[in-house]
Design an enzyme around this catalytic site. Sequence first.
Site, PDB file in Angstrom:
ATOM      1  N   TYR A   2       0.789  -1.229   0.000  1.00 18.09           N
ATOM      2  CA  TYR A   2       0.000   0.000   0.000  1.00 18.09           C
ATOM      3  C   TYR A   2       0.824   1.285   0.000  1.00 18.09           C
ATOM      4  CZ  TYR A   2      -3.660  -3.320   1.089  1.00 18.09           C
ATOM      5  OH  TYR A   2      -4.522  -4.388   1.047  1.00 18.09           O
ATOM      6  N   ASN A  12     -12.516   4.640  -2.405  1.00 19.01           N
ATOM      7  CA  ASN A  12     -11.704   3.439  -2.270  1.00 19.01           C
ATOM      8  C   ASN A  12     -12.463   2.566  -1.273  1.00 19.01           C
ATOM      9  OD1 ASN A  12      -9.939   1.392  -1.689  1.00 19.01           O
ATOM     10  ND2 ASN A  12      -8.132   2.713  -1.568  1.00 19.01           N
ATOM     11  N   HIS A  40     -15.270  -6.109  -2.568  1.00 14.28           N
ATOM     12  CA  HIS A  40     -15.569  -7.487  -2.941  1.00 14.28           C
ATOM     13  C   HIS A  40     -16.786  -8.058  -2.216  1.00 14.28           C
ATOM     14  CE1 HIS A  40     -11.477  -6.605  -3.987  1.00 14.28           C
ATOM     15  NE2 HIS A  40     -11.176  -6.529  -2.713  1.00 14.28           N
ATOM     16  N   ASP A  42     -25.484  -0.201  -3.867  1.00 16.93           N
ATOM     17  CA  ASP A  42     -26.859   0.283  -3.954  1.00 16.93           C
ATOM     18  C   ASP A  42     -26.973   1.738  -3.497  1.00 16.93           C
ATOM     19  OD1 ASP A  42     -27.637  -2.164  -4.957  1.00 16.93           O
ATOM     20  OD2 ASP A  42     -28.637  -2.826  -3.105  1.00 16.93           O
ATOM     21  N   HIS A  78      -8.101   2.211  -6.103  1.00 15.71           N
ATOM     22  CA  HIS A  78      -7.401   1.229  -5.268  1.00 15.71           C
ATOM     23  C   HIS A  78      -5.913   1.516  -5.324  1.00 15.71           C
ATOM     24  CE1 HIS A  78     -10.960  -1.175  -4.652  1.00 15.71           C
ATOM     25  NE2 HIS A  78     -11.218  -1.023  -5.933  1.00 15.71           N
ATOM     26  N   LEU A  79      -5.267   1.480  -4.185  1.00 11.93           N
ATOM     27  CA  LEU A  79      -3.826   1.711  -4.124  1.00 11.93           C
ATOM     28  C   LEU A  79      -3.051   0.594  -4.808  1.00 11.93           C
ATOM     29  CD1 LEU A  79      -3.914   2.841  -0.433  1.00 11.93           C
ATOM     30  CD2 LEU A  79      -3.168   4.300  -2.318  1.00 11.93           C
ATOM     31  N   SER A  80      -3.439  -0.632  -4.542  1.00  8.03           N
ATOM     32  CA  SER A  80      -2.747  -1.787  -5.125  1.00  8.03           C
ATOM     33  C   SER A  80      -3.472  -2.231  -6.393  1.00  8.03           C
ATOM     34  CB  SER A  80      -2.691  -2.939  -4.119  1.00  8.03           C
ATOM     35  OG  SER A  80      -3.987  -3.464  -3.892  1.00  8.03           O
TER      36      SER A  80
END
Length: 147
Positions: A23, A75, A81, A88, A101-103
């Site tokens: 990260y 993020n 996931h 929603d 996303h950092l990675s």
Amino acid sequence: MATLLVLHGPNLNLLGTREPGVYGAVTLAQINQDLEQRARAAGHHLLHLQSNAEYELIERIHAARSEGVDFILINPAAFTHTSVALRDALLAVSIPFIEVHLSNVHKREPFRHHSYFSDVAVGVICGLGASGYRLALEAALEQLAAS
């Protein structure tokens, strides 16, 4: 002047010390400060919230509509996931958003490859570390200028 909201999901409060090889070493405070300065320099207002609680992120998304937020950078972290509820909420308020996303989630464990957000996001930026937030902000500002 537009208002942008940056939402950071679970465990991002630990940036700078949590798995820096994955990260990075930049802290969440540094990311937020950089984004605030860039938004202000462009004549816009930027708000941010980090929460480890799904319901707090949902409540903040709901409030964004009545506050006139024009764009969201999110993020979702591990909620990427798992959270149909966050998806929603974003769909319910009809505020455009970019997923960050950092990675590079596609180079990680298979369970991280699926996102509940990507197909409804304006765009997705992943794998570029803290720079991904800056790039997402630039893209959001371009989107707002074009609308």
